[in-house]
Design an enzyme around this catalytic site. Sequence first.
Site, PDB file in Angstrom:
ATOM      1  N   GLY A   1       0.830  -1.193   0.000  1.00  0.00           N
ATOM      2  CA  GLY A   1       0.000   0.000   0.000  1.00  0.00           C
ATOM      3  C   GLY A   1       0.857   1.232   0.000  1.00  0.00           C
ATOM      4  O   GLY A   1       2.062   1.182   0.243  1.00  0.00           O
TER       5      GLY A   1
ATOM      6  N   PHE B   1       1.194   9.257   3.907  1.00  0.00           N
ATOM      7  CA  PHE B   1       2.319   9.319   4.820  1.00  0.00           C
ATOM      8  C   PHE B   1       3.487   8.443   4.418  1.00  0.00           C
ATOM      9  O   PHE B   1       4.528   8.495   5.027  1.00  0.00           O
ATOM     10  CB  PHE B   1       1.868   8.950   6.231  1.00  0.00           C
TER      11      PHE B   1
ATOM     12  N   VAL C   1       3.780   1.268   2.334  1.00  0.00           N
ATOM     13  CA  VAL C   1       3.636   0.186   3.307  1.00  0.00           C
ATOM     14  C   VAL C   1       4.098  -1.130   2.690  1.00  0.00           C
ATOM     15  O   VAL C   1       3.751  -1.451   1.550  1.00  0.00           O
ATOM     16  CB  VAL C   1       2.165   0.053   3.738  1.00  0.00           C
TER      17      VAL C   1
ATOM     18  N   ASP D   1      -7.695  12.590   8.494  1.00  0.00           N
ATOM     19  CA  ASP D   1      -7.511  12.051   7.145  1.00  0.00           C
ATOM     20  C   ASP D   1      -8.277  10.744   6.994  1.00  0.00           C
ATOM     21  O   ASP D   1      -7.729   9.739   6.544  1.00  0.00           O
ATOM     22  CB  ASP D   1      -6.020  11.860   6.849  1.00  0.00           C
TER      23      ASP D   1
END
Length: 922
Positions: free
Chosen positions: A602, A606, A609, A722
């Site tokens: 992912g 931020f 992943v 978010d």
Amino acid sequence: MGINCFLFLPLLFILVLNFFLDIATAQVAGFVSLDCGGQSNFTDNLGLEWTPDNQIVYGITSNISVTNETRQQYQTVRYFPADNRKYCYTINVKSRTRYLLRTTFLYGNFDNNNVYPKFDISMGPTRWATIVISDANTIESQELIFLASGSTVSVCLSNATTGQPFISTLELRPFNGSIYLTPYENQYFLSVSARINFGAENEDPVRYPDDPFDRIWQSDMLKKANYLVDVATGTDRVSTKLPIDIGKDEQPPQKVMQTAVVGRNGNLTYRMNLDGFPAFGWAYTYFAEIEDLAANETRKFRLILPGMPEISKAVVNIQENAQGTHRLYEPGFENISLPFVLSFRFGKTSDSTQGPLVNAIEINKYLKIDDGSFDGDVAASLVSSYESYDWAKEGGDPCLPVAWSWLVCNTDREPKIISVKLSGMNLTGPIPSDLTKLTSLEQLWLDGNALTGPIPDFTGCPNLKIIHLENNQLSGNIPSSLAELPNLSQLYLQNNLLTGDVPTSLLNKNLVLNYTGNANLRKGGSEGGHYRKIIIGLTVGAVALFLGFITSCILLRQRKKYPKTELKHRMPVMSNAATEAAQSFTLSELRYATKNFEKKVGSGGFGTVYYGKLNDGKEIAVKLLENNNVYQGKKEFANEVTLLSRIHHRNLVQFLGFCQEEGMDILVYEFMHNGTLKEHLYGPMARERGINWIKRLEIAEESAKGIEYLHTGCVPSIIHRDLKTSNILLDKNMKAKVSDFGLSKLAVDGTSHVSSIVRGTLGYLDPEYYISNRLTDKSDIYSFGVILLELISGQEAISNVNFGINCRNIVQWAKMHIESGDIQGIIDPVLGNEYDIQSMWKIAEKALMCVQPHGNMRPSMSEVIKEIQDAILIERGVQAAARERSSDELSRHSTLNMGSLDLCANDQDLMIDESFSRPGPR
Ligand SMILES: *[C@@H]1O[C@H](CO)[C@@H](O)[C@H](O)[C@H]1NC(C)=O
Ligand SMILES: *[C@@H]1O[C@H](CO)[C@@H](O)[C@H](O)[C@H]1NC(C)=O
């Protein structure tokens, strides 16, 4: 490990033996247990190894005898003169380790005076507590939790106002986890005020070996003044023999968690005095569900503190927060202002079927760490070169709380040494250069030693008035720099081996000067051997000279100050502190777990992943944060990460730890097998195995609960900022958990999102927040409304094609349809006919409420949850009815008895039960 135990009597009387004990073999992992006044080693019946301090031949030991106290360590004390000195124990510690330090005092009339002593104890320069004995047979005890910043700590006794200072035991227990980590630990100790085991079996405390760190968990049955009084009627004691999952770290021991009190009438109330308060404190509560609740039973309650309504916002639901029964949940306050007389109450919420339950609490006071003397470093360096000398072993800070016997300090907040008196101390070798670094020194007494070598340059001590160097073996010239000391009024140099000329500048100075008895010293014309007094008036030249010194002295002081403050800031901060907080992973560990970041699962605002698997088989999601530079200083990052690790809820993705190496900031989370909600709503996966309506509702309910917890279960509350379908993750069982909470706080500026100030994702962003830049929990509600619309429609929040001409936004598009009554026009075709139109309408209408332009018109998360739950009931009712009447011809709408569902039920979840706002039984 060795320990070093020093105590001092006035130097004239004492002979000190420095003793090192090799106790590594005997002691439990780093425990130090000193039996003060004891004579021999012994192991007590808890299995603790006690070491006597009898290698110290100063201080006076005394045997005492107290009825009912048979423990060997309490049969003796060590006591000290009631003078104006301090008497210190210096103990070796491991730097960067957190410790519990305990001192105990049992008077037992050791001096046959029956005068109850009162004196101070200090930890290094920091005043720790005043010990007030009010009963010969009661043990007084003080505990402190601290992070060792150096290799030793000193515990000192001083300032006796009555009787003589004494001590019974000194105990040191290292911790190895992080529950006592605070953002303030470099400036504050934690002074232990209360550590209570509720529902205890008897009056005995729980400690080692039940508690591997030998904390003393006081029984709630203990009888003492103002301790746990005002107990509510209906308070029941409960216990279990089943194991409690307390996790790692220094959580309370299982034995403490296996007992609890329960408020059968809906309330638990207590009042107690908090030593050392009012103050700011650290207060944690420990809960574990140890009763077997039936499936339809709930236990939800709030903490109520008088005058602190904010506190009562958070609802505790032990099973839910701990994610099961017999598991620990430990909410608390890292920094809370508490009074001396603390009354607290746990009260059930109106919708809870069971009263509150509490297993343990812990309250510590923040005790400001004293920075210590200005000259602390110089003094430490000075005594380190005279380790074998008695005067060098007094321990603690040179000036605080009282000065070493051979020093005088001024009264500045950071005291400075103004006088050093080491006359006749058998000093050899050169005059220690550290003495020339004492910038405020006024008097120096080194006479009557065997000092050799030259007289050093004392211009670093511009305040020097009196210098005694007589009766030594000093050689070389008398430095003319001595004449540059503007305040010098007495200089004694007689009976040394000095040579050369006495500098005329000295001879011309207004001072008492004696240099007799230096056979090879030439005295510049005048006859030597006699006391000389030369008085001259101040000349213009002398004034200039004086001013010159003032300047250099100021510069010198400034320079002195820098290294010191720098050191203090550098020492404590991040690396260790944070790694102890949340679990820290090494980069190599994560490289291995992720096969060098092979499988990307992912990416988001931020960072990226990756999938990983730890050695123990645990699957993890490893998030490499983007843009290292945007995260605040290491320390702030560490603090935030620590906070993250303390947020637990079954509908929040569990944070496991972090790594900060090679300029990378990495967060580690539990791995969520079924990916993001987004993937399930759109794209290839959605086509294959799209999720049905009731599953979507369940996902909505679960994620809403996670968000509600952030809003109301945390103090201060957390705004996610978010929320979006890619931040709602699904585990193995397709249970939803919210991720990325708390992260937006980490980013300082300029992330990949919208603007440098407003953060969020296009399509989910609260327009009010966007315009006003004022963030509230209602911004999250807006984003959640968008998510609800996505669940209904299977459409992405923003699309260039799907919403028709002039419309790119799901909110506008859905609103247009819903308000015109055409809900069918927005329902995801994947759902087919497998939904009830009533539940669909409920969600659609609530979603529109959530995306109202103004925050104050939007519902709270708990209202939204209520609505989703109602929709779920409708769906389940429909399903059940459909099953029951599967052969029936009736349409499902007519089988549903809508009247049985209170569609407009008031949400009472967030209202405090009436009974809590009334004063409870006192
Ligand atoms: C706790 O909070 C108060 C008030 O916000 C603040 O002044 C104080 O510095 C904080 N920390 C400690 C350790 O007292
Ligand atoms: C100095 O040394 C002498 C001789 O060894 C000894 O008698 C005396 O006690 C010492 N003085 C101090 C203060 O240690």
